[in-house]
Write a protein that holds these residues in place. Structure first.
Motif, PDB file in Angstrom:
ATOM      1  N   LYS A 224      70.279  89.360-132.341  1.00 39.43           N
ATOM      2  CA  LYS A 224      70.679  87.980-132.159  1.00 39.43           C
ATOM      3  C   LYS A 224      72.058  87.763-132.782  1.00 39.43           C
ATOM      4  O   LYS A 224      72.365  88.307-133.839  1.00 39.43           O
TER       5      LYS A 224
ATOM      6  N   PRO B 291      66.374  86.441-123.547  1.00 40.68           N
ATOM      7  CA  PRO B 291      65.879  87.663-122.920  1.00 40.68           C
ATOM      8  C   PRO B 291      66.648  87.966-121.635  1.00 40.68           C
ATOM      9  O   PRO B 291      66.788  87.089-120.770  1.00 40.68           O
TER      10      PRO B 291
ATOM     11  N   ASP C  72      62.407  96.329-137.542  1.00 41.40           N
ATOM     12  CA  ASP C  72      62.478  96.042-136.111  1.00 41.40           C
ATOM     13  C   ASP C  72      61.404  96.839-135.380  1.00 41.40           C
ATOM     14  O   ASP C  72      60.788  97.757-135.930  1.00 41.40           O
TER      15      ASP C  72
ATOM     16  N   SER D 203      60.594  90.863-125.855  1.00 38.19           N
ATOM     17  CA  SER D 203      61.955  90.537-126.270  1.00 38.19           C
ATOM     18  C   SER D 203      62.932  90.609-125.107  1.00 38.19           C
ATOM     19  O   SER D 203      63.943  89.908-125.099  1.00 38.19           O
ATOM     20  N   TYR D 204      62.642  91.470-124.134  1.00 38.95           N
ATOM     21  CA  TYR D 204      63.568  91.691-123.029  1.00 38.95           C
ATOM     22  C   TYR D 204      63.220  90.900-121.768  1.00 38.95           C
ATOM     23  O   TYR D 204      64.014  90.848-120.835  1.00 38.95           O
TER      24      TYR D 204
END
Length: 453
Positions: free
Chosen positions: A199, A12, A83, A136-137
């Motif tokens: 990824k 992240p 996603d 995710s970030y």
């Protein structure tokens, strides 16, 4: 290297485009919250004229929440297939459709379909996608990111009650909801901006079979051909069934229920979630009946509550972070604060300014809870299990919401007073406090199990 569609990262980034994700989340919440937040202001008089009971109102609002949370069971598999941008886009379109359809709903039954089912389903698809996007970030700055996004979204809660009151005076119920539907369309471009992290591809691994593996494989095929028909008809289907069951368990990550701490967390959060949500959504009805507030006073009280909410979301998490206070402790503090506010309201509802004080206490506690309820599960489970853990938590909230939510409304209908509804909500919140406290006291303490802030 970043491209238009994705950003490649091994961890992240704790910033960068992540702050764009936070702003998108902020705008999405700001555009979708007004209808549910101001539902009591918009439909208060209409429900009174239709003789709709508190239990029916409570059921409608909790049905929306239950449908939203129940879809959490499928959020894990959905987010594995698509996603979070694709999932959020689908949910955004469904919510916008539901709000638009609500403008033409003329009966309680129609509202069940539009508000309870369509909007609830859209939110159930949308929210997990946004939740995973932020997680995710961010990792180290996760609490800060969540605090910023929920604080920004709550800014609209200060003035939207006043805006809805003005719109009702000018355009009646249908016109007001049509305008809110137009505002909700802004969530679609925001969902498109939720750019996923990509990824890096793992290095290729050459697969080889040893002579022993080939020999075993050949023996397996021979053995299968030699099996008797009866054996194949009884044993092979049983093995297939076991494999299917194992596949479902793995897909939904139901093994999380073997984690005692996780189970206690979601039970406590689910029960307290129901109690807090019920009072927040029913505030306009409570102030109208108990305090005798006019629509203008109700809107002002909700604005005061929203202002205190912002302080709880922005200031308190910073203090807690610097003081090293664990997230679960802050969650418990928020429940104690809201219980205090409801108790004050149930006793001094005849005192004009004390009612505003009670609303401010409830709002402050709501803001604290909004931040820390979002980081408790991420701090307990690994990132690869977060989607499933969040989904199972949502389905738990949905089930408990549909079971316990109407009880608070029924307590009003039986006693003919919202005082007892406030006490029931407080009892549910304190149950979570007691459950987590007892679990902490009885659990063996290990340095590795001590939760960070």
């Amino acid at each position: 290297m970043a491209n238009r569609m994705t950003i490649t990262a091994t961890a992240p980034p704790d910033g960068g485009y992540g702050w764009v994700i936070v702003v998108c989340f902020l705008i999405i919440n700001s555009c979708l919250l007004p209808l549910t937040q101001c539902f009591g202001i918009i439909y208060g008089k209409q429900f009174s004229d239709m003789n709709i009971t508190a239990a029916e109102i409570s059921f409608l609002l909790h049905l929306n929440n239950s449908v939203m949370c129940s879809l959490g069971l499928f959020s894990g598999p959905l987010l594995k297939r698509f996603d979070f941008r694709q999932v959020s886009f689908m949910g955004s379109c469904l919510v916008c459709l539901g709000i638009l359809a609500t403008a033409f709903a003329k009966s309680y039954e129609a509202l069940i379909v539009t508000v309870g089912i369509i909007i609830g389903a859209g939110q159930g698809i949308l929210m997990p996608g946004m939740y995973i996007a932020v997680n995710s970030y961010f990792k180290r700055r996760l609490t800060l990111a969540i605090s910023v996004q929920v604080t920004g979204a709550s800014l609209t809660q200060i003035f939207m009650p006043q805006v809805c009151r003005f719109l009702l005076e000018e355009y009646d119920v249908q016109g007001t909801i049509l305008i809110l539907a137009g505002i909700s369309l802004n969530v679609i471009p925001m969902a498109i901006l939720l750019r996923p992290l990509k990824k890096p591809d793992p290095p290729p691994v050459q697969q080889t079979q040893s002579d022993h593996e080939l020999e075993s494989s050949e023996k397996g095929h021979v053995s299968e051909r030699l099996l008797s028909p009866v054996y194949r008809e009884t044993t092979v289907p049983a093995k297939n069934k076991q494999r299917r069951c194992a596949g479902i368990i793995k897909m939904l990550d139901l093994e999380l229920f073997a984690d005692r701490v996780y189970v206690i967390i979601i039970i406590g959060m689910g029960i307290s979630f129901v109690s807090e949500l019920n009072v927040i959504l029913m505030t306009p009805f409570i102030l109208d009946e108990l305090a005798g507030f006019a629509k203008k006073d109700v809107a002002t009280a909700m604005s005061v509550q929203a202002s205190a909410d912002i302080i709880g979301r922005l200031v308190i998490p910073i203090i807690a972070h610097r003081g090293g206070v664990p997230s679960k402790v802050m969650y418990i503090i928020s429940l104690l604060g809201s219980s205090l506010g409801r108790t004050v309201l149930s006793i001094y509802y005849g005192e004009y300014y004390v009612v505003f004080l009670a609303c401010a206490i409830v709002g402050l506690s709501k803001g604290i809870k909004a931040v820390f309820q979002s980081v408790i599960i991420p701090k307990h489970v690994s990132p690869d299990r977060l989607a499933a853990a969040t989904g199972l938590n949502m389905i738990s909230n949905g089930i408990l919401s549909l079971i316990l939510g109407p009880l608070i409304g029924w307590s009003h209908d039986i006693s003919e007073s919202y005082v007892y509804s406030l006490h029931v909500a407080t009892a549910l919140s304190l149950f979570c406090v007691a459950l987590w406290t007892v679990d902490y006291l009885l659990s063996p303490k290990k340095p590795s199990q001590i939760e960070g802030p």
